[in-house]
Design a protein around this motif. Structure first.
Motif, PDB file in Angstrom:
ATOM      1  N   THR A  88       1.077  -1.185   0.126  1.00 52.51           N
ATOM      2  CA  THR A  88      -0.036  -0.032   0.076  1.00 52.51           C
ATOM      3  C   THR A  88       0.864   1.258   0.127  1.00 52.51           C
ATOM      4  N   SER A  89       0.316   2.363  -0.118  1.00 47.79           N
ATOM      5  CA  SER A  89       1.201   3.577  -0.181  1.00 47.79           C
ATOM      6  C   SER A  89       0.354   4.625   0.666  1.00 47.79           C
ATOM      7  N   SER A  90       1.265   5.579   1.279  1.00 44.38           N
ATOM      8  CA  SER A  90       0.689   6.387   2.511  1.00 44.38           C
ATOM      9  C   SER A  90      -0.036   7.469   1.746  1.00 44.38           C
ATOM     10  N   GLU A  91       0.083   7.535   0.457  1.00 44.88           N
ATOM     11  CA  GLU A  91      -0.712   8.808  -0.065  1.00 44.88           C
ATOM     12  C   GLU A  91      -2.099   8.554  -0.121  1.00 44.88           C
ATOM     13  N   TYR A  92      -2.701   6.988  -0.221  1.00 46.71           N
ATOM     14  CA  TYR A  92      -4.054   6.839  -0.690  1.00 46.71           C
ATOM     15  C   TYR A  92      -4.591   6.064   0.750  1.00 46.71           C
ATOM     16  N   ASP A  93      -5.801   5.974   0.477  1.00 49.96           N
ATOM     17  CA  ASP A  93      -6.716   5.267   1.213  1.00 49.96           C
ATOM     18  C   ASP A  93      -7.220   4.161   0.513  1.00 49.96           C
ATOM     19  N   GLN A  94      -7.601   3.010   1.241  1.00 48.06           N
ATOM     20  CA  GLN A  94      -8.061   1.801   0.585  1.00 48.06           C
ATOM     21  C   GLN A  94      -9.589   1.846   0.529  1.00 48.06           C
ATOM     22  N   VAL A  95     -10.426   1.482  -0.696  1.00 46.84           N
ATOM     23  CA  VAL A  95     -11.679   1.373  -0.391  1.00 46.84           C
ATOM     24  C   VAL A  95     -12.017  -0.314  -0.934  1.00 46.84           C
ATOM     25  N   VAL A  96     -12.976  -0.620  -0.097  1.00 43.58           N
ATOM     26  CA  VAL A  96     -13.305  -2.058  -0.338  1.00 43.58           C
ATOM     27  C   VAL A  96     -14.717  -2.277  -0.555  1.00 43.58           C
ATOM     28  N   CYS A  97     -15.119  -2.932  -1.748  1.00 41.41           N
ATOM     29  CA  CYS A  97     -16.843  -3.008  -2.019  1.00 41.41           C
ATOM     30  C   CYS A  97     -16.789  -4.736  -2.172  1.00 41.41           C
TER      31      CYS A  97
END
Ligand code: ADP
Ligand code: MG
Length: 331
Positions: free
Chosen positions: A38-47
């Motif tokens: 993962t990268s610290s610049e992004y939030d993770q989105v799960v569906c």
């Protein structure tokens, strides 16, 4: 051919992609779990969304290819409604005993067509047999710039309410499939059926909205009326729409008046986006979308919270619009 345990492993080998779109994947299909960076610049989105034979489709309404395609498409539509970029997906499938391997391959071909189009990698899943119909569940993982996910709770009085594309086509297509006894269709019928079987997730539109200061967004899975209620409740506002501004395709115009409006308002499964933006941003957003061939319609506005969450202006009169039943208020 019947599914046996031996086939299950063969099958998993067949679905394992030969190359990956995302170099962030350290371990894909083949171990106990997938591993990605993962990268610290992004939030993770799960569906996650599932499709169940007899509930979401029958052999009359969808081919195996369509089922695979649509189950990923509806998940990508949720990712779009969050403003996110889809990255990975997991596929859980329960396969009826009577399914041929050919059908299973077709289902994965449909899913993979869309996965490749959006550079989504299949990183895992689960496979079992089913004593009844087909069950398919897809989980999609995406990313969005930190703190920038687009929510339902951000609509404000004064905002323009917009939708993408045209509404009601999917329900009209489903109706044609369920009622017809023929297998050749007119061009208009084919268009509507296609809209039911192969919805297009509006990822590009969600991505544009991320760059505006404030936007509210929802995808249209349960019908416009229901999604507007969700926005109104989450944002603690009321919404007024004008029925005559709801975009309809040329193909749906041939249906009788009451049907086409019922489908557009409550049919669902169009997988278009509905949302709101400050009026000062709306024109720029619309232009950006039209440049890419996606039509945007201004269908109404956000009001301070009132007695009714959603109002519809129709033939010069304003009525409350119920969540699921356009006809409920009809005299
Ligand atoms: P385990 O017993 O460790 O759960 P499985 O035999 O269920 O292992 O799965 C083996 C590998 O295949 C795992 O990486 C799993 O994620 C993947 N997999 C299983 N079923 C599917 C499927 N239907 N689609 C994609 N990947 C799958
Ligand atoms: Mg498993």
């Amino acid at each position: 051919m019947f599914m046996s345990i031996q086939d299950e492993f063969q099958f998993i080998n067949k679905v394992r992609p030969s190359y990956l779109h995302n170099s962030t994947i350290k371990v894909g299909i083949g171990d106990d779990g997938a591993v990605y960076e993962t990268s610290s610049e992004y939030d993770q989105v799960v569906c996650q969304d599932s499709m169940v034979e007899g509930i979401h489709f029958t052999t009359k309404t969808m081919s195996a290819y369509d089922i695979g395609y649509k189950c990923l498409a509806v998940n990508l539509s949720d990712i779009a409604a969050m403003g996110a970029i889809p990255k990975y997906c997991l596929v859980s499938i329960a396969i009826p005993k009577h399914w041929a391997e050919q059908e299973l391959s077709a289902l994965y071909d449909g899913l993979k067509e869309l996965a490749n189009q959006y550079k989504v990698d299949v990183i895992g899943g689960d496979t079992t047999s089913s004593m009844s119909g087909l069950f398919l569940s897809v989980t999609v993982i995406g990313v969005v710039e930190k703190g920038r996910a687009i929510l339902r709770q951000t609509a404000q009085p004064g905002d323009v309410v917009f939708v993408t594309g045209t509404l009601g086509d999917s329900a009209a297509g489903l109706n044609i499939l369920l009622e017809s006894v023929k297998d050749t269709y007119s061009k208009d019928e084919e268009f509507l059926i296609h809209r039911h079987q192969r919805p297009v997730p509006q990822i590009g539109i969600g991505r544009k909205l991320v760059h505006f200061e404030r936007a509210c967004l929802n995808d249209i899975s349960d019908g416009l009326a229901s999604e507007l209620h969700e926005i109104a409740e989450s944002s603690q506002v009321s919404i007024r729409i004008n029925r005559d501004k709801i975009p309809l395709s040329r193909a749906i115009q041939n249906f009788d008046e009451s049907k086409k409006w019922t489908w557009a308002l409550t049919g669902g499964e169009d997988f278009e986006l509905v949302g709101s933006l400050p009026p000062s941003d709306y024109e720029l957003f619309k232009q950006q979308c039209e440049r890419e061939g996606v039509h945007i319609s201004d269908i109404g506005s956000v009001l301070p919270k009132g007695e009714h969450p959603v109002l519809i202006l129709e033939e010069g009169k304003e009525h409350p619009l119920q969540k699921g039943g356009y006809n409920h208020f009809k005299k």
